[in-house]
Design an enzyme around this catalytic site. Sequence first.
Site, PDB file in Angstrom:
ATOM      1  N   THR A 140       0.750  -1.168   0.036  1.00 37.99           N
ATOM      2  CA  THR A 140       0.147   0.228   0.116  1.00 37.99           C
ATOM      3  C   THR A 140       1.059   1.230   0.095  1.00 37.99           C
ATOM      4  OG1 THR A 140      -0.317   0.171   2.355  1.00 37.99           O
ATOM      5  CG2 THR A 140      -1.704  -1.312   1.195  1.00 37.99           C
ATOM      6  N   GLY A 141       0.466   2.330  -0.515  1.00 36.60           N
ATOM      7  CA  GLY A 141       0.889   3.695  -0.752  1.00 36.60           C
ATOM      8  C   GLY A 141       2.491   3.577  -1.205  1.00 36.60           C
ATOM      9  N   GLY A 185       9.405   6.445  -2.684  1.00 39.02           N
ATOM     10  CA  GLY A 185      10.061   6.147  -1.425  1.00 39.02           C
ATOM     11  C   GLY A 185      10.226   4.887  -1.109  1.00 39.02           C
ATOM     12  N   ILE A 186       9.875   4.385  -0.088  1.00 41.01           N
ATOM     13  CA  ILE A 186      10.109   2.978   0.571  1.00 41.01           C
ATOM     14  C   ILE A 186       8.905   2.177  -0.349  1.00 41.01           C
ATOM     15  CG2 ILE A 186       9.684   1.384   2.408  1.00 41.01           C
ATOM     16  CD1 ILE A 186      10.659   3.826   4.417  1.00 41.01           C
ATOM     17  N   GLY A 187       7.810   2.439  -0.387  1.00 42.65           N
ATOM     18  CA  GLY A 187       6.945   1.615  -0.925  1.00 42.65           C
ATOM     19  C   GLY A 187       7.140   1.191  -2.383  1.00 42.65           C
ATOM     20  N   SER A 190       7.699   3.254  12.403  1.00 46.53           N
ATOM     21  CA  SER A 190       8.839   4.191  12.386  1.00 46.53           C
ATOM     22  C   SER A 190       9.386   4.498  13.654  1.00 46.53           C
ATOM     23  CB  SER A 190       8.036   5.610  12.177  1.00 46.53           C
ATOM     24  OG  SER A 190       8.694   6.735  12.243  1.00 46.53           O
ATOM     25  N   TYR A 229       1.545  11.179  14.222  1.00 44.26           N
ATOM     26  CA  TYR A 229       2.041  10.163  13.551  1.00 44.26           C
ATOM     27  C   TYR A 229       3.118   9.111  14.312  1.00 44.26           C
ATOM     28  CZ  TYR A 229       5.825   8.195  10.265  1.00 44.26           C
ATOM     29  OH  TYR A 229       6.707   7.642   9.682  1.00 44.26           O
TER      30      TYR A 229
END
Length: 257
Positions: A14-15, A19-21, A139, A152
């Site tokens: 997902t997402g 970046g990381i996704g 995170s 967050y």
Amino acid sequence: MMDLDLSGKRAVVTGASLGIGEAVVKELADMGADVVFCARNEAAVHDLAGYSEQVTGLTADMGDKVSTEAFLDAVEARGGADILVNNVGASPSRNFLYMTDEDWQELHELNLLSAIRCTRRLLPKMRKQKWGRIVMVASGAAKYPNAALIDYGATKAAMISISKSLARKYGADGVLVNSILPGLIHTAMWERAATEIADANDTTMDKVLESNGRSVPVGRYGTSEEVAAVIAFLCTNAAGYVNGVSMEVDGGSGAHI
């Protein structure tokens, strides 16, 4: 020899627009998996879907329940998933005293409830076949709270707690659930934060990034690809006895024992 082959496995990320996704999608596909991913940006979905014939991109807003359920319907129509990487998330920097109930609710909807909804829908198939991998992309802010990222960090801490509970519940079914805690990773999120600092201190984003990088024991920001490599490893048979961990990928910044 380590079994890192994911041929024949179906993965959902997902997402994954950047970046990381994005890096996870590419890594899993390179390791042989058929990958379905989602993102809100149609152009980004189109671009990443062109990476490989094994990659399928769908447009979805994971902060919206209806859109999330439609995405999951499409995933199940394609055979469900053996691997789930709950990566989507936002990290707005804001002052606690000025955050509204709606601010809290919207971020929990995107960061936390999206992961819950995806896991709840895709877990039964994994249990039935006695093999599954779920990775929560949390995170370092979940373990080392930051006053500027308070909501967050709260959502990411909840993801870790949920992953540990699920790991204890479903490990005997062959479904392994783990969390990844990225630290300073050179992504658009950290570029945005560095730009805000630079503007407030009459300097440049690059200088802020360089200065921040020196605070990490390895002396630099990490890359999305380095995080993706750890996530991909957790999805393989080689990680068959790794369950319920919250693994920091932060260059050594976490100083706890």
